[in-house]
Design an enzyme around this catalytic site. Structure first.
Site: not given
Ligand code: BGC
Length: 759
Positions: A285
């Site tokens: 993530d």
């Molecule tokens: C979130 C994810 C997301 C990623 C990319 C993160 O902060 O937890 O769900 O896909 O950002 O934007």
């Protein structure tokens, strides 16, 4: 023009491979050949996922010097780049100016629709309609693909039982069985059953794993749970996504057994790859590798090495891999084969997508112009919204409304565009959103006299408003005083035959980093509902929210309550259709509604305990509370219709089921109301005695059926020993013969049961 050698490399490719199968010999030969030419730096470059920051950053850090890094072969993929033109520019840099001309892949947070915004995932899960959910992913994926993307960061399948957690909005609710069906439908929708034409995109199941169990519902918080619970109640949806062939998996921010998921070898290698046979790639993530420094796992070099060794293939934004892996290799902290394996998985994904064959496969401006925001997608957005609404109360059949007389349309969300889209609508544009006021006018024209009053601000608390309004002005504060707003609303109500109040949460009152400790309606709106109820007019509440709210008081005050969640860009048209009976609501809750935050976590498939309690009255030395009953406000599976369905007593084909035999479970469902309608018929079981304690009920099946008024339909389910398996204390997936109860009914509270023994 200079000949591009990647084209030569591609001559050997004849066909696409599909996810979760062993690598084809052709793919292997192609990648072996390519990797033999790659430097160490180029291999590490493939593991780097960047976002240029000009579009939609979701964390506090954005990547720098992206163009230069692409030229140097330091980038494997990008996200947050929107539109064919920009993506084409980046892809051109990669395939024309990097040494080995390796194409990039391009991702985005396509969470509920792409530019055409659909209802939030929690809403969609309340449709219990897997064909529709698959269609939502197919349509969103097709739209994203036509705009240059080949990878979506969805589905989010985190089981969540704590509505304080804002990200509950992004998932499919509290149940592992329902969640698994949704996970499968979404992956099949996005990946077109693994046929990677240029209309299919790679799915990315997230957040692996257990993110929905963050303690106290506080985002990014610690998770700690037994393996028995994990295997039985939280892991199944991720596994269902893997079984459906998801091309990628995103590791979660939280820790599991004391080790952050992003560096958890048990999770990313032993479970995901060895036990489940996943053969796609794992991405972290957003800056989750770097965040392990704050978790207390070591410096950037240490945490990056830990993550790679654990089985993480791609580092999102943080560049820990890019900046430290070479040093770690030199110092013997990681092995060359760790880097090679991760690089191979990224290259395989590109190969399977067909990007080596044609890096511009997804990049056609004409197609984008035709597909993005097309009329058919808008129609799907409306259909999805209508099927997501849950009718929670309908006293005296206040709904559906008649197309006559005067309606007082009240509430801070009655004429609002921005908040319709809900959280994580990163590519959505609220300009296209249809507010409820417009939707009603579109439907009834001037047959109905509409008097509008805002009645209240979404919230009157300046500090709260500031925190919610980070992505723009979702909560607007009226010039008029709160008292004047309420007075206007009451005046309007007094002139009307019926009051429709559209209330609830602003879009970013739920979602990432939007946990709430108090999940009631904001005070300003509580006062509004109270004042409207006092007028004595029939009061219909339309509640927009990203989570279950503790609205017991308001439910009592209202005649009818339609829970619409954040319904996407067609919200207004869909709500109008349902309010006036053009569509008979059929949604059922995929999540339990608590009466009070003090009951959380509250979920239907709880254990019985040694001192079970049944009833409303406090009982000393039973498992209950002094100040509230154990009952939820609304149970899992609950939802009304404008018509009424009655169930015959559940009938079993046999009361003793021999080994290898199937049990048939039958009910007759009759529509004895005044409207045609759909019903979600739900099958639950209870395992009466087990080697571990078993839940009081478990969902084992459901069928959404349409029954015309006055007609009946027989619904038949089949149960086998296989459906009754669970993970025992040694984490063996087993069936234990013995006594079971079988329930069939309209929600998880059903007492329509029969007993049987499985031998
Ligand atoms: C979130 C994810 C997301 C990623 C990319 C993160 O902060 O937890 O769900 O896909 O950002 O934007």
């Amino acid at each position: 023009m200079k000949r591009i050698s990647f084209l030569l490399l591609c001559l050997t490719i004849a066909c696409f491979a599909v996810a979760q199968t062993s690598p084809s010999p052709k793919m292997k030969a192609f990648i072996d050949n390519l990797m033999s030419k790659m430097t160490l730096e180029e291999k590490i470059g493939q593991l780097n996922l960047v976002t240029p920051g000009s579009d939609i950053p979701t964390g506090s850090v954005v990547s720098k010097g992206v163009e230069d890094n692409i030229r140097k072969g330091n980038v494997g993929g990008m996200f947050g780049v929107i539109g064919v033109e920009k993506i084409k520019n980046a892809q051109t840099l990669a395939v024309k100016e990097s040494r080995l001309h390796i194409p990039l892949f391009f991702g985005s947070d396509v969470i509920h629709g792409y530019k055409t915004t659909f209802p939030i995932p929690l809403a969609l899960s309340c449709s219990w309609d897997m064909n529709l959910i698959e269609k939502s992913a197919r349509v969103a994926g097709t739209e994203a693909a036509s705009d240059g993307l080949c990878w979506v960061f969805s589905p989010m399948v985190d089981i969540a039982r704590d509505p304080r957690w804002g990200r509950i909005a992004e998932g499919g609710g509290e149940d592992a069985y329902l969640g698994s069906q949704i996970a499968k439908a979404m992956v099949n929708g996005y990946q077109n059953h693994n046929q990677f034409t240029n209309a299919a995109v790679m799915a990315c199941v997230k957040h692996f794993a257990l993110y929905g169990a963050a303690e106290a519902g506080r985002d990014y918080n610690t998770v700690d749970m037994s393996k028995v619970r994990m295997y039985n109640e939280y892991l199944p949806p991720y596994k269902a996504a893997v079984d459906a062939g998801t091309a990628s998996v995103m590791s979660s921010f939280n820790e599991i057994d004391g080790i952050p998921a992003t560096a958890n070898q048990w999770l990313l290698t032993d479970l995901l790859r060895k036990q489940w046979g996943f053969n796609g790639f794992v991405v972290s993530d957003y800056t989750a590798v770097n965040e392990m420094i704050a978790h207390g796992m070591g410096d950037l070099q240490t945490v990056s090495a830990l993550a790679l060794k654990a089985g993480l293939d791609m580092d999102m934004v943080g560049e820990g891999f890019l900046t430290t892996l070479k040093k770690s290799l030199r110092e013997g902290k990681i092995r060359q084969q760790d880097i090679d394996m991760a690089c191979r998985r990224i290259l395989e994904a590109k190969y399977k997508l067909g990007l080596f064959e044609n890096p511009f496969k997804y990049l056609d401006e004409n197609r984008a112009a035709k597909e993005v925001l097309s009329a058919d997608k808008k129609a799907v957005a409306k259909e999805l919204a209508e099927h997501s609404f849950v009718l929670l109360k309908n006293a005296q059949q206040t709904l559906p409304l008649q197309q006559k007389g005067t309606i007082a349309l009240i509430g801070p969300l009655a004429n609002d565009k921005r908040n319709m889209l809900g959280t994580w609508s990163v590519s959505g544009n609220s300009e296209y959103a249809i507010p409820v006021m417009e939707g009603i006018k579109n439907l009834v024209g001037d047959k109905v006299n509409i008097v509008y009053a805002k009645g209240a601000n979404i919230s009157d608390d300046p500090a709260f408003i500031k925190k919610v309004n980070v992505f723009g002005e979702e909560i607007t504060v009226d010039q008029k005083s709160p008292e004047a707003l309420v007075k206007e609303a009451v005046d309007a109500a007094n002139k009307a035959d019926v009051v429709v109040a559209v209330i609830g949460e602003a879009a970013d009152m739920s979602g990432e980093s939007a946990s709430r400790s108090d999940i009631s309606l904001p005070h300003s709106q509580q006062k509004l509902v109270e004042a409207l109820a006092k007028t004595g007019k029939p009061l219909v509440l339309v509640v927009m929210a990203g989570r279950p709210l503790t609205i017991g008081k308001e439910v009592e005050q209202a005649s009818s309550v339609l829970y619409t969640w954040h319904a996407g860009q067609e919200a207004g048209n869909a709500i109008a259709d349902v309010l006036f009976g053009n569509y008979n609501p059929s949604g059922k809750l995929s999540i339990t509604f608590p009466k009070s935050v003090g009951q959380i976590p509250i979920y239907y498939n709880h254990k019985n305990t040694g001192r079970p309690y049944n009833g409303e009255v406090f009982s000393k030395f039973k498992s209950n509370y002094l100040d509230i009953s154990n009952q939820p406000l609304f149970p899992f599976g609950y939802g009304l219709s404008y018509t009424h369905f009655s169930y015959s007593k559940v009938e079993l084909s046999s009361s003793v089921v021999k080994p290898n035999e199937k049990l048939q479970v039958k009910v007759m469902v009759t529509n004895n109301g005044n409207y045609d309608g759909e019903e979600v018929v739900q099958l639950y079981t209870r395992d009466m005695v087990g080697s571990i304690t078993r839940p009081v009920k478990e969902l084992k099946g459901f069928q959404k059926i349409f029954i015309k008024k006055g007609e009946s339909k027989e619904v038949v389910f089949t149960l086998t020993a296989n459906d009754l398996k669970f993970y025992n204390n040694n984490l063996k997936y087993i069936f234990e013969p013995g006594a079971f109860k079988v329930f069939v009914g309209p929600d998880s509270d059903t007492t329509n049961e029969a007993d049987c023994t499985f031998q």
